[in-house]
Design a protein around this motif. Structure first.
Motif, mmCIF file in Angstrom:
data_model
loop_
_atom_site.group_PDB
_atom_site.id
_atom_site.type_symbol
_atom_site.label_atom_id
_atom_site.label_comp_id
_atom_site.label_asym_id
_atom_site.label_seq_id
_atom_site.Cartn_x
_atom_site.Cartn_y
_atom_site.Cartn_z
ATOM 1 N N LEU A 1 -6.177 -2.929 -4.802
ATOM 2 C CA LEU A 1 -6.621 -1.550 -3.989
ATOM 3 C C LEU A 1 -8.067 -1.276 -4.591
ATOM 4 N N ALA A 2 -8.219 -1.450 -5.929
ATOM 5 C CA ALA A 2 -9.588 -1.015 -6.469
ATOM 6 C C ALA A 2 -10.694 -2.045 -6.105
ATOM 7 N N PHE A 3 -10.668 -3.223 -5.645
ATOM 8 C CA PHE A 3 -11.386 -4.170 -4.928
ATOM 9 C C PHE A 3 -11.464 -4.104 -3.629
ATOM 10 N N GLY A 4 -10.532 -3.416 -3.111
ATOM 11 C CA GLY A 4 -10.585 -3.156 -1.595
ATOM 12 C C GLY A 4 -10.411 -4.354 -0.459
ATOM 13 N N LYS A 5 -9.655 -5.398 -1.064
ATOM 14 C CA LYS A 5 -9.512 -6.500 -0.146
ATOM 15 C C LYS A 5 -8.456 -7.418 -0.971
ATOM 16 N N ALA A 6 -7.933 -8.403 -0.385
ATOM 17 C CA ALA A 6 -7.216 -9.523 -1.149
ATOM 18 C C ALA A 6 -7.936 -10.310 -1.779
ATOM 19 N N LEU A 7 -7.369 -10.892 -2.948
ATOM 20 C CA LEU A 7 -7.843 -11.856 -3.876
ATOM 21 C C LEU A 7 -7.231 -13.434 -3.633
ATOM 22 N N ARG B 1 0.573 -13.492 0.150
ATOM 23 C CA ARG B 1 1.785 -12.617 -0.257
ATOM 24 C C ARG B 1 1.027 -11.062 -0.581
ATOM 25 N N VAL B 2 1.904 -10.197 -0.196
ATOM 26 C CA VAL B 2 1.748 -8.684 -0.611
ATOM 27 C C VAL B 2 2.666 -8.405 -1.850
ATOM 28 N N SER B 3 1.948 -8.268 -2.838
ATOM 29 C CA SER B 3 2.665 -8.222 -4.362
ATOM 30 C C SER B 3 3.099 -6.925 -4.634
ATOM 31 N N ALA B 4 4.304 -6.829 -5.036
ATOM 32 C CA ALA B 4 4.980 -5.548 -5.538
ATOM 33 C C ALA B 4 4.619 -5.249 -7.109
ATOM 34 N N PHE B 5 3.791 -6.319 -7.739
ATOM 35 C CA PHE B 5 3.455 -6.132 -9.315
ATOM 36 C C PHE B 5 2.385 -5.180 -9.379
ATOM 37 N N GLU B 6 2.616 -4.251 -10.077
ATOM 38 C CA GLU B 6 1.623 -3.196 -10.303
ATOM 39 C C GLU B 6 0.222 -3.400 -10.669
ATOM 40 N N PRO B 7 0.077 -4.303 -11.454
ATOM 41 C CA PRO B 7 -1.458 -4.663 -11.944
ATOM 42 C C PRO B 7 -1.983 -5.313 -10.880
ATOM 43 N N ILE B 8 -1.386 -6.267 -9.923
ATOM 44 C CA ILE B 8 -1.939 -6.928 -8.836
ATOM 45 C C ILE B 8 -2.289 -5.732 -7.724
ATOM 46 N N GLN B 9 -1.192 -4.946 -7.660
ATOM 47 C CA GLN B 9 -1.674 -3.998 -6.510
ATOM 48 C C GLN B 9 -2.758 -3.072 -6.973
ATOM 49 N N ARG B 10 -2.959 -2.605 -8.327
ATOM 50 C CA ARG B 10 -4.068 -1.863 -8.666
ATOM 51 C C ARG B 10 -5.446 -2.286 -8.532
ATOM 52 N N LEU B 11 -5.548 -3.952 -8.976
ATOM 53 C CA LEU B 11 -6.777 -4.641 -9.118
ATOM 54 C C LEU B 11 -7.133 -4.916 -7.427
ATOM 55 N N LEU C 1 -3.700 -16.181 -0.738
ATOM 56 C CA LEU C 1 -4.305 -14.690 -0.983
ATOM 57 C C LEU C 1 -3.359 -13.808 -1.475
ATOM 58 N N VAL C 2 -3.446 -12.976 -2.437
ATOM 59 C CA VAL C 2 -2.676 -12.057 -2.860
ATOM 60 C C VAL C 2 -3.119 -10.729 -2.422
ATOM 61 N N ALA C 3 -2.409 -9.715 -2.145
ATOM 62 C CA ALA C 3 -3.044 -8.257 -1.442
ATOM 63 C C ALA C 3 -1.988 -7.297 -2.104
ATOM 64 N N ALA C 4 -2.461 -6.045 -2.034
ATOM 65 C CA ALA C 4 -1.591 -4.829 -2.407
ATOM 66 C C ALA C 4 -0.996 -4.326 -0.896
ATOM 67 N N HIS C 5 -1.352 -4.823 0.189
ATOM 68 C CA HIS C 5 -0.759 -4.409 1.496
ATOM 69 C C HIS C 5 -1.316 -5.252 2.693
ATOM 70 N N TYR C 6 -0.314 -5.239 3.630
ATOM 71 C CA TYR C 6 -0.849 -6.300 4.980
ATOM 72 C C TYR C 6 -2.205 -6.135 5.405
#
Length: 190
Positions: free
Chosen positions: A129-135, A117-127, A60-65
């Motif tokens: 955050l927009a989705f509202g949860k991990a992918l 993983r909490v990614s620092a990569f901006e496209p993953i962060q943006r996606l 699972l990848v996310a913008a934050h923990y």
């Protein structure tokens, strides 16, 4: 599997995720396939698309923990382990952590742990955050084939209508390092 029109628009990709579609997006090293981890139908569609066994489980990848917290057994983590994990995030480190007992088997596979993983990569962060949860995050390829490195390769493998975030990968030479949170041992260091 439902297919939506080709799009690099985050709004359209988030709609596809809510519609239980599988999407493709750039990661640090390769393109990834992702879906809503909480929707069994979506995960089954991803498994079928990739021709992958459910037993392996997923990252699972996310913008934050906080987007990962409900999947993790926090009681199994002491302060030293949490410090080790949080000092590497956001970044290209995936940690295998004991899974919360309520985490669906279609995410963990046959394991009692979960890779996150909490990614620092901006496209993953943006996606994320927009989705509202991990992918879900798994390489964009059929099992045994090389992963897609571009949106064009996604279209070649999965069709021109496949929903894809058409941005470049970060350019890392290797996929994320995977470490065991409890022991600190390296699981993958390609």
């Amino acid at each position: 599997m439902k297919i939506t029109s080709l799009s690099s628009n985050i709004t359209d990709l988030v709609f596809a995720l809510h519609n239980q579609d599988v999407i493709a997006y750039p990661t640090e090293a390769v393109f990834g396939l992702g879906c809503d981890p909480e929707k069994k139908y979506a995960v089954q569609a991803l498994l079928k698309l990739k021709k992958r066994s459910w037993e392996k489980g997923f990252i699972l990848v996310a913008a934050h923990y906080t987007q990962l917290k409900k999947y993790i057994n926090n009681e199994a983590l002491n302060e030293a382990i949490k410090t080790r994990i949080f000092s590497s995030w956001p970044g290209p480190i995936t940690w295998v952590i004991p899974a919360h007992p309520a985490t669906p088997i279609w995410i963990t596979g046959t394991h009692k742990s979960i890779a996150v993983r909490v990614s620092a990569f901006e496209p993953i962060q943006r996606l994320s955050l927009a989705f509202g949860k991990a992918l879900i995050s798994t390489s964009a390829n059929l099992t045994g084939q090389p992963p897609a490195m571009t949106a064009e390769e996604i279209r070649e493998q999965f069709g021109t209508a496949f929903p894809v975030l058409e941005e470049a990968i970060a350019g890392q030479k290797k996929p994320s390092i995977i470490l065991d949170a409890l022991s600190g041992k390296v699981i993958r260091n390609n």
